[in-house]
Motif scaffolding. Structure first.
Motif, PDB file in Angstrom:
ATOM      1  N   VAL A  46       0.849  -1.198   0.000  1.00  0.00           N
ATOM      2  CA  VAL A  46       0.000   0.000   0.000  1.00  0.00           C
ATOM      3  C   VAL A  46       0.878   1.239   0.000  1.00  0.00           C
ATOM      4  O   VAL A  46       0.708   2.153  -0.816  1.00  0.00           O
ATOM      5  N   ALA A  47       1.826   1.290   0.932  1.00  0.00           N
ATOM      6  CA  ALA A  47       2.686   2.469   1.069  1.00  0.00           C
ATOM      7  C   ALA A  47       3.469   2.743  -0.215  1.00  0.00           C
ATOM      8  O   ALA A  47       3.482   3.881  -0.708  1.00  0.00           O
ATOM      9  N   ASN A  48       4.118   1.720  -0.755  1.00  0.00           N
ATOM     10  CA  ASN A  48       4.941   1.921  -1.950  1.00  0.00           C
ATOM     11  C   ASN A  48       4.111   2.406  -3.130  1.00  0.00           C
ATOM     12  O   ASN A  48       4.530   3.316  -3.859  1.00  0.00           O
ATOM     13  N   THR A  49       2.948   1.819  -3.322  1.00  0.00           N
ATOM     14  CA  THR A  49       2.103   2.211  -4.459  1.00  0.00           C
ATOM     15  C   THR A  49       1.629   3.649  -4.312  1.00  0.00           C
ATOM     16  O   THR A  49       1.668   4.429  -5.269  1.00  0.00           O
ATOM     17  N   LEU A  50       1.186   4.015  -3.118  1.00  0.00           N
ATOM     18  CA  LEU A  50       0.680   5.373  -2.917  1.00  0.00           C
ATOM     19  C   LEU A  50       1.797   6.417  -2.934  1.00  0.00           C
ATOM     20  O   LEU A  50       1.627   7.500  -3.492  1.00  0.00           O
ATOM     21  N   VAL A  51       2.942   6.097  -2.353  1.00  0.00           N
ATOM     22  CA  VAL A  51       4.079   7.029  -2.388  1.00  0.00           C
ATOM     23  C   VAL A  51       4.554   7.201  -3.831  1.00  0.00           C
ATOM     24  O   VAL A  51       4.846   8.324  -4.271  1.00  0.00           O
ATOM     25  N   ASP A  52       4.625   6.099  -4.592  1.00  0.00           N
ATOM     26  CA  ASP A  52       5.014   6.205  -6.002  1.00  0.00           C
ATOM     27  C   ASP A  52       4.055   7.085  -6.795  1.00  0.00           C
ATOM     28  O   ASP A  52       4.451   7.692  -7.794  1.00  0.00           O
ATOM     29  N   ALA A  53       2.801   7.161  -6.353  1.00  0.00           N
ATOM     30  CA  ALA A  53       1.809   8.008  -7.015  1.00  0.00           C
ATOM     31  C   ALA A  53       1.845   9.448  -6.491  1.00  0.00           C
ATOM     32  O   ALA A  53       1.034  10.277  -6.904  1.00  0.00           O
ATOM     33  N   GLY A  54       2.774   9.737  -5.567  1.00  0.00           N
ATOM     34  CA  GLY A  54       2.962  11.105  -5.096  1.00  0.00           C
ATOM     35  C   GLY A  54       2.305  11.437  -3.766  1.00  0.00           C
ATOM     36  O   GLY A  54       2.345  12.581  -3.323  1.00  0.00           O
ATOM     37  N   HIS A  55       1.723  10.453  -3.099  1.00  0.00           N
ATOM     38  CA  HIS A  55       1.056  10.704  -1.824  1.00  0.00           C
ATOM     39  C   HIS A  55       2.033  10.522  -0.666  1.00  0.00           C
ATOM     40  O   HIS A  55       3.165  10.078  -0.858  1.00  0.00           O
ATOM     41  N   VAL A  56       1.612  10.888   0.539  1.00  0.00           N
ATOM     42  CA  VAL A  56       2.489  10.905   1.703  1.00  0.00           C
ATOM     43  C   VAL A  56       1.902  10.021   2.806  1.00  0.00           C
ATOM     44  O   VAL A  56       0.753  10.222   3.213  1.00  0.00           O
ATOM     45  N   VAL A  57       2.678   9.058   3.279  1.00  0.00           N
ATOM     46  CA  VAL A  57       2.250   8.223   4.394  1.00  0.00           C
ATOM     47  C   VAL A  57       2.493   9.025   5.679  1.00  0.00           C
ATOM     48  O   VAL A  57       3.628   9.362   5.998  1.00  0.00           O
ATOM     49  N   THR A  58       1.415   9.326   6.387  1.00  0.00           N
ATOM     50  CA  THR A  58       1.514  10.124   7.612  1.00  0.00           C
ATOM     51  C   THR A  58       1.338   9.296   8.873  1.00  0.00           C
ATOM     52  O   THR A  58       1.653   9.757   9.966  1.00  0.00           O
ATOM     53  N   SER A  59       0.830   8.071   8.743  1.00  0.00           N
ATOM     54  CA  SER A  59       0.644   7.188   9.889  1.00  0.00           C
ATOM     55  C   SER A  59       0.654   5.744   9.413  1.00  0.00           C
ATOM     56  O   SER A  59       0.086   5.441   8.366  1.00  0.00           O
ATOM     57  N   ARG A  60       1.292   4.896  10.201  1.00  0.00           N
ATOM     58  CA  ARG A  60       1.313   3.477   9.869  1.00  0.00           C
ATOM     59  C   ARG A  60       1.317   2.686  11.163  1.00  0.00           C
ATOM     60  O   ARG A  60       2.180   2.891  12.009  1.00  0.00           O
ATOM     61  N   ARG A  61       0.316   1.808  11.324  1.00  0.00           N
ATOM     62  CA  ARG A  61       0.167   1.040  12.561  1.00  0.00           C
ATOM     63  C   ARG A  61      -0.132  -0.413  12.241  1.00  0.00           C
ATOM     64  O   ARG A  61      -0.693  -0.730  11.203  1.00  0.00           O
ATOM     65  N   THR A  62       0.202  -1.291  13.186  1.00  0.00           N
ATOM     66  CA  THR A  62      -0.169  -2.699  13.134  1.00  0.00           C
ATOM     67  C   THR A  62      -1.024  -2.984  14.358  1.00  0.00           C
ATOM     68  O   THR A  62      -0.661  -2.587  15.470  1.00  0.00           O
ATOM     69  N   VAL A  63      -2.163  -3.623  14.153  1.00  0.00           N
ATOM     70  CA  VAL A  63      -3.071  -3.935  15.262  1.00  0.00           C
ATOM     71  C   VAL A  63      -3.496  -5.396  15.180  1.00  0.00           C
ATOM     72  O   VAL A  63      -3.502  -5.989  14.105  1.00  0.00           O
ATOM     73  N   PRO A  64      -3.876  -5.979  16.315  1.00  0.00           N
ATOM     74  CA  PRO A  64      -4.351  -7.368  16.301  1.00  0.00           C
ATOM     75  C   PRO A  64      -5.766  -7.457  15.737  1.00  0.00           C
ATOM     76  O   PRO A  64      -6.469  -6.445  15.625  1.00  0.00           O
ATOM     77  N   ASP A  65      -6.182  -8.675  15.411  1.00  0.00           N
ATOM     78  CA  ASP A  65      -7.555  -8.930  14.955  1.00  0.00           C
ATOM     79  C   ASP A  65      -8.500  -8.776  16.137  1.00  0.00           C
ATOM     80  O   ASP A  65      -8.960  -9.759  16.714  1.00  0.00           O
ATOM     81  N   ASP A  66      -8.782  -7.552  16.498  1.00  0.00           N
ATOM     82  CA  ASP A  66      -9.650  -7.270  17.632  1.00  0.00           C
ATOM     83  C   ASP A  66     -10.582  -6.124  17.229  1.00  0.00           C
ATOM     84  O   ASP A  66     -10.118  -5.040  16.876  1.00  0.00           O
ATOM     85  N   TYR A  67     -11.873  -6.387  17.285  1.00  0.00           N
ATOM     86  CA  TYR A  67     -12.890  -5.440  16.825  1.00  0.00           C
ATOM     87  C   TYR A  67     -12.672  -4.032  17.399  1.00  0.00           C
ATOM     88  O   TYR A  67     -12.618  -3.056  16.664  1.00  0.00           O
ATOM     89  N   VAL A  68     -12.559  -3.951  18.707  1.00  0.00           N
ATOM     90  CA  VAL A  68     -12.435  -2.642  19.362  1.00  0.00           C
ATOM     91  C   VAL A  68     -11.128  -1.967  18.985  1.00  0.00           C
ATOM     92  O   VAL A  68     -11.101  -0.768  18.694  1.00  0.00           O
ATOM     93  N   ARG A  69     -10.026  -2.717  18.955  1.00  0.00           N
ATOM     94  CA  ARG A  69      -8.724  -2.121  18.624  1.00  0.00           C
ATOM     95  C   ARG A  69      -8.699  -1.610  17.185  1.00  0.00           C
ATOM     96  O   ARG A  69      -8.153  -0.546  16.902  1.00  0.00           O
ATOM     97  N   ILE A  70      -9.283  -2.382  16.270  1.00  0.00           N
ATOM     98  CA  ILE A  70      -9.326  -1.957  14.862  1.00  0.00           C
ATOM     99  C   ILE A  70     -10.131  -0.675  14.742  1.00  0.00           C
ATOM    100  O   ILE A  70      -9.679   0.318  14.156  1.00  0.00           O
ATOM    101  N   LYS A  71     -11.326  -0.677  15.298  1.00  0.00           N
ATOM    102  CA  LYS A  71     -12.207   0.498  15.206  1.00  0.00           C
ATOM    103  C   LYS A  71     -11.564   1.718  15.870  1.00  0.00           C
ATOM    104  O   LYS A  71     -11.600   2.831  15.318  1.00  0.00           O
ATOM    105  N   THR A  72     -10.960   1.524  17.032  1.00  0.00           N
ATOM    106  CA  THR A  72     -10.328   2.635  17.750  1.00  0.00           C
ATOM    107  C   THR A  72      -9.161   3.219  16.963  1.00  0.00           C
ATOM    108  O   THR A  72      -9.018   4.436  16.852  1.00  0.00           O
ATOM    109  N   THR A  73      -8.322   2.353  16.400  1.00  0.00           N
ATOM    110  CA  THR A  73      -7.160   2.834  15.653  1.00  0.00           C
ATOM    111  C   THR A  73      -7.584   3.599  14.396  1.00  0.00           C
ATOM    112  O   THR A  73      -7.044   4.663  14.097  1.00  0.00           O
TER     113      THR A  73
END
Length: 194
Positions: free
Chosen positions: A55-82
């Motif tokens: 995702v990052a490489n494709t979007l950066v190659d298209a001229g966009h800027v990654v401003t946040s990148r996170r890894t979260v577990p398969d947890d409903y609340v954690r996904i929604k909160t992040t």
């Protein structure tokens, strides 16, 4: 990785129109969230995250800027909160999640994220499954990839497969996200300029 690959200009300076006169935001500030059952806690970007990297490489190659990148577990609340935290950031115009879109009991990304949608974008899932057909055939029925607008921000919920991520990002998101961000924020133009 959290942080900018380069400085992101102000929102007003990034508003433009495309060749058809449609509102656009370009470049986009992008938040990437990787959902993984093998990780127990939310972390900064995982160095072994091929889906997030795609995702990052494709979007950066298209001229966009990654401003946040996170890894979260398969947890409903954690996904929604992040994702919700990303939507609150002024440097995020687009959110892309990878992983957790299948049919197992712990695949909850579409459920968690779609609760945040103000408006769904059903055409994304339809287009993604149509494009995926050649590679995976009838197995497309097992993906619940989805998209919507949440708090004026386009949000795409992708599978974790690198091939699926590259397809969705290169063929759909790069093409449509600047326009979607422009349309979704058109009502804020006076606020941005003022």
């Amino acid at each position: 990785m959290t942080g900018n690959h380069s400085e992101l200009p102000s929102a007003a300076d990034r508003r433009t129109t495309d060749e058809d006169g449609h509102d656009c935001v370009d470049p986009l500030g992008v938040a990437i969230e990787t959902v993984s059952s093998s990780r127990g806690t939310a972390t900064e970007a995982d160095p072994t995250d091929p889906g997030g990297d795609a995702v990052a490489n494709t979007l950066v190659d298209a001229g966009h800027v990654v401003t946040s990148r996170r890894t979260v577990p398969d947890d409903y609340v954690r996904i929604k909160t992040t994702v919700s935290e990303c939507l609150d950031r002024s440097d995020v115009d687009l959110v892309v999640t990878t992983g957790g879109t299948g049919v197992t009991v712990d695949d909850v990304s579409p459920d968690a994220v779609s609760e945040l949608f103000d408006r769904e974008l059903p055409g994304f899932g339809e287009a993604f499954r149509r494009l995926s057909w050649e590679e995976v055939g009838t197995r497309v029925v097992a993906t619940r990839a989805t998209a919507g607008i949440a708090r004026d921000v386009p949000v795409f919920v992708l599978p974790g497969s690198v091939n699926a991520v590259e397809l969705a990002t290169a063929e759909i998101i790069v093409e449509e996200a600047p326009h979607l961000a422009g349309l979704a924020t058109r009502h804020t133009v006076g606020e941005i300029d003022g």
